[in-house]
Design a protein around this motif. Sequence first.
Motif, PDB file in Angstrom:
ATOM      1  N   ASP A  76      88.959  73.960  -1.111  1.00 39.59           N
ATOM      2  CA  ASP A  76      90.055  74.065  -0.143  1.00 39.59           C
ATOM      3  C   ASP A  76      90.831  72.761  -0.234  1.00 39.59           C
ATOM      4  OD1 ASP A  76      91.706  74.023   2.037  1.00 39.59           O
ATOM      5  OD2 ASP A  76      90.109  74.113   3.549  1.00 39.59           O
ATOM      6  N   ASN A  77      92.044  72.838  -0.784  1.00 42.46           N
ATOM      7  CA  ASN A  77      92.730  71.563  -0.999  1.00 42.46           C
ATOM      8  C   ASN A  77      93.386  70.996   0.250  1.00 42.46           C
ATOM      9  OD1 ASN A  77      94.897  73.206  -0.767  1.00 42.46           O
ATOM     10  ND2 ASN A  77      95.630  72.963  -2.871  1.00 42.46           N
ATOM     11  N   LYS A  78      93.099  71.613   1.408  1.00 41.37           N
ATOM     12  CA  LYS A  78      93.628  71.052   2.648  1.00 41.37           C
ATOM     13  C   LYS A  78      92.520  70.564   3.574  1.00 41.37           C
ATOM     14  CE  LYS A  78      97.997  73.558   2.893  1.00 41.37           C
ATOM     15  NZ  LYS A  78      97.936  74.906   2.302  1.00 41.37           N
ATOM     16  N   ALA A  79      91.274  70.621   3.096  1.00 37.33           N
ATOM     17  CA  ALA A  79      90.156  70.243   3.965  1.00 37.33           C
ATOM     18  C   ALA A  79      90.194  68.763   4.338  1.00 37.33           C
ATOM     19  CB  ALA A  79      88.838  70.589   3.289  1.00 37.33           C
ATOM     20  N   CYS A  80      90.565  67.913   3.397  1.00 32.01           N
ATOM     21  CA  CYS A  80      90.532  66.473   3.652  1.00 32.01           C
ATOM     22  C   CYS A  80      91.766  65.794   3.069  1.00 32.01           C
ATOM     23  CB  CYS A  80      89.261  65.887   3.012  1.00 32.01           C
ATOM     24  SG  CYS A  80      89.168  64.101   3.083  1.00 32.01           S
ATOM     25  N   VAL A  81      92.398  64.948   3.858  1.00 28.03           N
ATOM     26  CA  VAL A  81      93.494  64.103   3.356  1.00 28.03           C
ATOM     27  C   VAL A  81      93.322  62.690   3.909  1.00 28.03           C
ATOM     28  CG1 VAL A  81      95.271  65.876   3.023  1.00 28.03           C
ATOM     29  CG2 VAL A  81      94.986  64.807   5.258  1.00 28.03           C
ATOM     30  N   GLY A  82      93.938  61.740   3.227  1.00 25.80           N
ATOM     31  CA  GLY A  82      93.901  60.351   3.682  1.00 25.80           C
ATOM     32  C   GLY A  82      94.866  60.166   4.852  1.00 25.80           C
ATOM     33  N   ALA A  83      94.539  59.267   5.757  1.00 26.93           N
ATOM     34  CA  ALA A  83      95.403  58.988   6.899  1.00 26.93           C
ATOM     35  C   ALA A  83      95.654  57.482   6.995  1.00 26.93           C
ATOM     36  CB  ALA A  83      94.772  59.501   8.182  1.00 26.93           C
ATOM     37  N   PRO A  84      96.735  57.009   6.366  1.00 19.15           N
ATOM     38  CA  PRO A  84      96.988  55.566   6.359  1.00 19.15           C
ATOM     39  C   PRO A  84      97.463  55.034   7.705  1.00 19.15           C
ATOM     40  CG  PRO A  84      98.763  56.734   5.250  1.00 19.15           C
ATOM     41  CD  PRO A  84      97.734  57.754   5.609  1.00 19.15           C
ATOM     42  N   THR A  85      97.072  53.816   8.018  1.00 20.17           N
ATOM     43  CA  THR A  85      97.620  53.077   9.148  1.00 20.17           C
ATOM     44  C   THR A  85      98.297  51.848   8.545  1.00 20.17           C
ATOM     45  OG1 THR A  85      95.829  53.795  10.553  1.00 20.17           O
ATOM     46  CG2 THR A  85      97.027  51.860  11.282  1.00 20.17           C
ATOM     47  N   GLY A  86      99.445  51.466   9.103  1.00 12.31           N
ATOM     48  CA  GLY A  86     100.267  50.423   8.487  1.00 12.31           C
ATOM     49  C   GLY A  86      99.543  49.110   8.247  1.00 12.31           C
ATOM     50  N   THR A  87      98.954  48.554   9.282  1.00 11.19           N
ATOM     51  CA  THR A  87      98.345  47.243   9.114  1.00 11.19           C
ATOM     52  C   THR A  87      96.869  47.269   9.472  1.00 11.19           C
ATOM     53  OG1 THR A  87      98.781  46.550  11.370  1.00 11.19           O
ATOM     54  CG2 THR A  87     100.492  46.090   9.752  1.00 11.19           C
ATOM     55  N   GLY A 130      88.204  72.770  10.654  1.00  3.00           N
ATOM     56  CA  GLY A 130      88.477  73.097   9.261  1.00  3.00           C
ATOM     57  C   GLY A 130      89.296  72.055   8.517  1.00  3.00           C
ATOM     58  N   HIS A 131      89.567  70.945   9.183  1.00  7.02           N
ATOM     59  CA  HIS A 131      90.437  69.955   8.554  1.00  7.02           C
ATOM     60  C   HIS A 131      90.050  68.565   9.014  1.00  7.02           C
ATOM     61  CE1 HIS A 131      94.204  68.106   7.192  1.00  7.02           C
ATOM     62  NE2 HIS A 131      94.218  67.484   8.356  1.00  7.02           N
ATOM     63  N   MET A 132      89.924  67.618   8.091  1.00  2.00           N
ATOM     64  CA  MET A 132      89.618  66.249   8.489  1.00  2.00           C
ATOM     65  C   MET A 132      90.497  65.256   7.736  1.00  2.00           C
ATOM     66  SD  MET A 132      86.027  65.528   6.453  1.00  2.00           S
ATOM     67  CE  MET A 132      86.121  63.804   6.028  1.00  2.00           C
ATOM     68  N   THR A 133      90.586  64.051   8.296  1.00  2.00           N
ATOM     69  CA  THR A 133      91.292  62.983   7.593  1.00  2.00           C
ATOM     70  C   THR A 133      90.346  61.792   7.449  1.00  2.00           C
ATOM     71  OG1 THR A 133      92.107  62.108   9.679  1.00  2.00           O
ATOM     72  CG2 THR A 133      93.551  63.624   8.518  1.00  2.00           C
ATOM     73  N   ILE A 134      90.670  60.929   6.499  1.00  2.00           N
ATOM     74  CA  ILE A 134      89.918  59.674   6.385  1.00  2.00           C
ATOM     75  C   ILE A 134      90.905  58.543   6.629  1.00  2.00           C
ATOM     76  CG2 ILE A 134      88.587  58.153   4.877  1.00  2.00           C
ATOM     77  CD1 ILE A 134      87.588  60.632   3.418  1.00  2.00           C
ATOM     78  N   GLY A 135      90.685  57.813   7.697  1.00  2.00           N
ATOM     79  CA  GLY A 135      91.612  56.743   8.057  1.00  2.00           C
ATOM     80  C   GLY A 135      91.391  55.494   7.233  1.00  2.00           C
ATOM     81  N   TYR A 136      92.481  54.826   6.870  1.00  2.00           N
ATOM     82  CA  TYR A 136      92.381  53.537   6.168  1.00  2.00           C
ATOM     83  C   TYR A 136      93.620  52.720   6.474  1.00  2.00           C
ATOM     84  CZ  TYR A 136      95.573  55.688   2.744  1.00  2.00           C
ATOM     85  OH  TYR A 136      96.652  56.298   2.150  1.00  2.00           O
ATOM     86  N   ASP A 175      91.986  58.885  -1.437  1.00  3.00           N
ATOM     87  CA  ASP A 175      92.485  60.133  -2.021  1.00  3.00           C
ATOM     88  C   ASP A 175      91.447  60.751  -2.948  1.00  3.00           C
ATOM     89  OD1 ASP A 175      94.761  59.853  -0.620  1.00  3.00           O
ATOM     90  OD2 ASP A 175      96.017  59.179  -2.287  1.00  3.00           O
ATOM     91  N   ALA A 176      90.766  59.897  -3.719  1.00  2.00           N
ATOM     92  CA  ALA A 176      89.766  60.414  -4.649  1.00  2.00           C
ATOM     93  C   ALA A 176      88.587  61.039  -3.907  1.00  2.00           C
ATOM     94  CB  ALA A 176      89.276  59.297  -5.570  1.00  2.00           C
ATOM     95  N   VAL A 177      88.158  60.377  -2.820  1.00  4.20           N
ATOM     96  CA  VAL A 177      87.037  60.916  -2.039  1.00  4.20           C
ATOM     97  C   VAL A 177      87.424  62.262  -1.437  1.00  4.20           C
ATOM     98  CG1 VAL A 177      85.729  60.592   0.100  1.00  4.20           C
ATOM     99  CG2 VAL A 177      85.877  58.730  -1.546  1.00  4.20           C
ATOM    100  N   CYS A 178      88.627  62.319  -0.875  1.00  2.00           N
ATOM    101  CA  CYS A 178      89.090  63.578  -0.292  1.00  2.00           C
ATOM    102  C   CYS A 178      89.173  64.673  -1.349  1.00  2.00           C
ATOM    103  CB  CYS A 178      90.466  63.389   0.344  1.00  2.00           C
ATOM    104  SG  CYS A 178      90.333  62.903   2.067  1.00  2.00           S
ATOM    105  N   ASN A 179      89.666  64.275  -2.507  1.00  2.00           N
ATOM    106  CA  ASN A 179      89.778  65.210  -3.608  1.00  2.00           C
ATOM    107  C   ASN A 179      88.415  65.776  -3.969  1.00  2.00           C
ATOM    108  OD1 ASN A 179      91.352  66.509  -5.437  1.00  2.00           O
ATOM    109  ND2 ASN A 179      91.012  64.970  -7.038  1.00  2.00           N
ATOM    110  N   SER A 180      87.432  64.890  -3.996  1.00  2.00           N
ATOM    111  CA  SER A 180      86.067  65.292  -4.325  1.00  2.00           C
ATOM    112  C   SER A 180      85.553  66.298  -3.291  1.00  2.00           C
ATOM    113  CB  SER A 180      85.185  64.036  -4.364  1.00  2.00           C
ATOM    114  OG  SER A 180      83.913  64.322  -4.837  1.00  2.00           O
ATOM    115  N   ILE A 181      85.802  65.996  -2.005  1.00  2.00           N
ATOM    116  CA  ILE A 181      85.366  66.905  -0.929  1.00  2.00           C
ATOM    117  C   ILE A 181      86.099  68.236  -1.039  1.00  2.00           C
ATOM    118  CG2 ILE A 181      85.396  67.246   1.585  1.00  2.00           C
ATOM    119  CD1 ILE A 181      84.971  64.194   1.849  1.00  2.00           C
ATOM    120  N   ASN A 182      87.417  68.157  -1.274  1.00  2.00           N
ATOM    121  CA  ASN A 182      88.212  69.385  -1.379  1.00  2.00           C
ATOM    122  C   ASN A 182      87.747  70.268  -2.525  1.00  2.00           C
ATOM    123  OD1 ASN A 182      89.679  68.513   0.760  1.00  2.00           O
ATOM    124  ND2 ASN A 182      91.427  67.797  -0.437  1.00  2.00           N
ATOM    125  N   ASN A 183      87.420  69.637  -3.663  1.00  2.00           N
ATOM    126  CA  ASN A 183      86.946  70.405  -4.816  1.00  2.00           C
ATOM    127  C   ASN A 183      85.659  71.132  -4.481  1.00  2.00           C
ATOM    128  OD1 ASN A 183      89.025  69.783  -6.455  1.00  2.00           O
ATOM    129  ND2 ASN A 183      87.977  68.074  -7.490  1.00  2.00           N
TER     130      ASN A 183
END
Lengths: 307, 545
Positions: free
Chosen positions: B412-423, B382-388, B400-408
Amino acid sequence: MGRYVVRRLLQMVPVFIGTTFLIFVMVYALGDPVAAMFGDKTPDPATAAQIRHALYLDHSLPAQYVHYMKQIFTGNFGTAATGQPVTQLMGTAFPVTLRLTLVAFAIEAVVGIGLGLLAGMRRGRFADNGVLVFTLLVVAVPTFVTGYLLQYFLGVKWHVANPAVAEGAPIGDLILPGLVLAAVSLAYVARLTRTSVAENARADYVRTAVAKGLPRRRVVTVHLLRNSLIPVVTFLGTDIGGLMAGAVVTERIFNVHGVGYQLYQGILRENPPTVVGFVTILVIIFLAANLLVDLLYAVLDPRIRYA
Amino acid sequence: MRGAKSAKWVVGAAVIGLAATACGSGGTSSAGGSNDGIVRAWWGDPQNPLEPANTTEVQGGKVLDMIFMDLKEYDSTTGAAKLEAAQSITTNDQQNFTIKLKPNLKFSDGTAVTAHSFVDAWNYGALLTNKQLNAYFFEDIEGYDKVHPDSGQPTAKTMSGLKVVDNDTFTVKLNQKFSTWPDRLGYKAFAPLPKEFFTDHAAYLNKPVGDGPYKIVSYTKGSSMKLVPNPYYTGPSKPKNKGVLLKVYTSSETAYADLQAGNLDVLDDVPAEDLSHVKSDLDGRYLNQPAGINQTISFPLNQKAWNAPGMDKVRVGLSMAIDRKTITQKIFQGTRTPATDFTSPVLGAAGGFSSDLAGDSLTYNPAKARELIKEGGGIPGGHMTIGYNADSGSHKEWVDAVCNSINNVLGDNKACVGAPTGTFADFRNQITNGEMTNPFRAGWQMDYPLIDDFLTPQYATGGSSNDAHYSNPKFDALIKQADAAPDAAKATALYQQAEKLLFTDMPAIPLWYQDGQAGWSSRVSNVTENSFSFPVYTDITVNNS
């Protein structure tokens, strides 16, 4: 005094080892430098293994650190990804940053002390308040904001200066970035000078000098200023290291190919020899500057030397 | 006057310091005057030494493009591969090729370009111990596994598939049939190398020598490179200017300021924050056109959760939940074009680009997206992230925009969030090691404008950049058939059949094609970009010179 110097020098050894080890660990924690070389593509395992072996990356981290330190003591700082020895990068970067630092330092010392003297001599009056407001503003605005604003207005809009420093970093081009780099410290110097001058202006020896009928210029420069500058000079001393490190932001804005630029590239490209090498030298500069200031203190104030 | 004396010392020391550090700064700044006919262009520091088989990124590639002429070159407008250094490339069986060079070709140092120049260069590039990043480009040649084994040391120094016949002719034997293989030869890893490369490697790296339109006259590593027309060049792209000065900038914002101040002529890296006003700033001297780069969200198909039965529906559903059009307009100011396939528009329809192959799988359709995701069993857990990676590019904004689009779409505003990696390096490291458990961003910059370059490395089983760990025997079989097809048109049709499978399996969601941009000063004209989004330097003219 001799024992004091020796003690201070010995203290530098653990500090040096500790800082370099921390930097080493941090840089290696960033990720695999070999993966970064291949960009968006997946590394070919055989080639990656060859590169890893050539860069001594196939050993444990402590072993790598020991190997690296051994190399450093023979003057070998390793090779950057571009195939250049890191010492060669340092040879081009440090003189440029040093020149930028000296320009900034000169601006900071002259303008800072000048403003501080002006404010201190006219305590509570318009000039004093003006300097206070100005320094507050300078301290409050971040370097990159002043940098980009000055670059845009002086460089692009009014064509007063070049927005980007030309190759080889001629002194003329360095004045604008030097000003930006000096700005924050300049405010501290001004405020420090002001307080000190304002305090000493009422000192007995100044009154005596005035009473002797000495010309005003002589009273101010020789009697008042010289005595007021002791805290300022120590601040300026420690600030040299700070300026060199602080150049990272300024150099990027004004296209100065110095230490900041190389460090930035090193981190961006995940190039441990560059990052660790440059930071190691910066650490040495910091330590040397601190030592110098502490020794100066000891010279100026005998109480420290015997403590 | 003790005070005055010590003040003098301080000033003296400062002057000496300044003078000492000023050494070596003079003389080198050939900034390019107003009428010398030299184009002053933006450049980024190349990541690796300038060897053809070791250059993987754009900035080094730019220079190689200027100083080398390959057997084939890609047309700057159509991207089609045309013979240049080669007189002819012939085959009877799609596996054995005979390559004949044009007569009297010369490197910019005056030495002759011979069959050996190519064969030696390719053998050098492929040999494992030379640690060349592009070594895998030679893997189709017979004997590659001997010079570049997957593990252990090489057992041969040269590939058995390469044979020099005479000064101007050599033959190539491939591991298997591969009809479009000659079209790859425009890639710079296949460039010829002069004798000096092998006899004095260090000197070569300080000033690389090629057989292309330009020759390097000076190269100050990390700051600039000056190129002038190569007097020995006889190819079709003769420079229309007196030379190019490539200037390395610390940031593209600074370069943009320098362009506006008139100290720079061509900038092909317009900073993102200036895109909204670049047209008015530069009075229209700005171009924006599709490049051979596409961006995707890859799924980690090595993870059970994302590879379970029915998940293909979820993956297609997620693709349909992304409003590509709005995101490219709002976040990228129109510098990205919504994707319609897995390739790039630079290929052209004949080359395999298609706007209708995908059906509706790349079209924003909230209702159908919801339905498909539900049918397939929903997002795992029920929950995914998009790594970048957070260190470069403006990935955070669009993720964030893509996740927002999926969530809309899912309400469900918790279905997708961005998952940053430092480098970037750390990010790539996790991908390479197969540690990703959730979808992640991916970008593909083509090596050559051919459809197979967009498909084989990324989606064939065991492909060199198959980050999604996708494997479909049908796909592999079609690719193999396409490789062996007797002519390019048949091959392209077969590649497209293979591509069609990707729209239902959706190992990665195509997002958009990246555009190339360039801004230029009023001092120069005729600025265009080729399909690799390099400015076509040879065509740029300097006004009134």
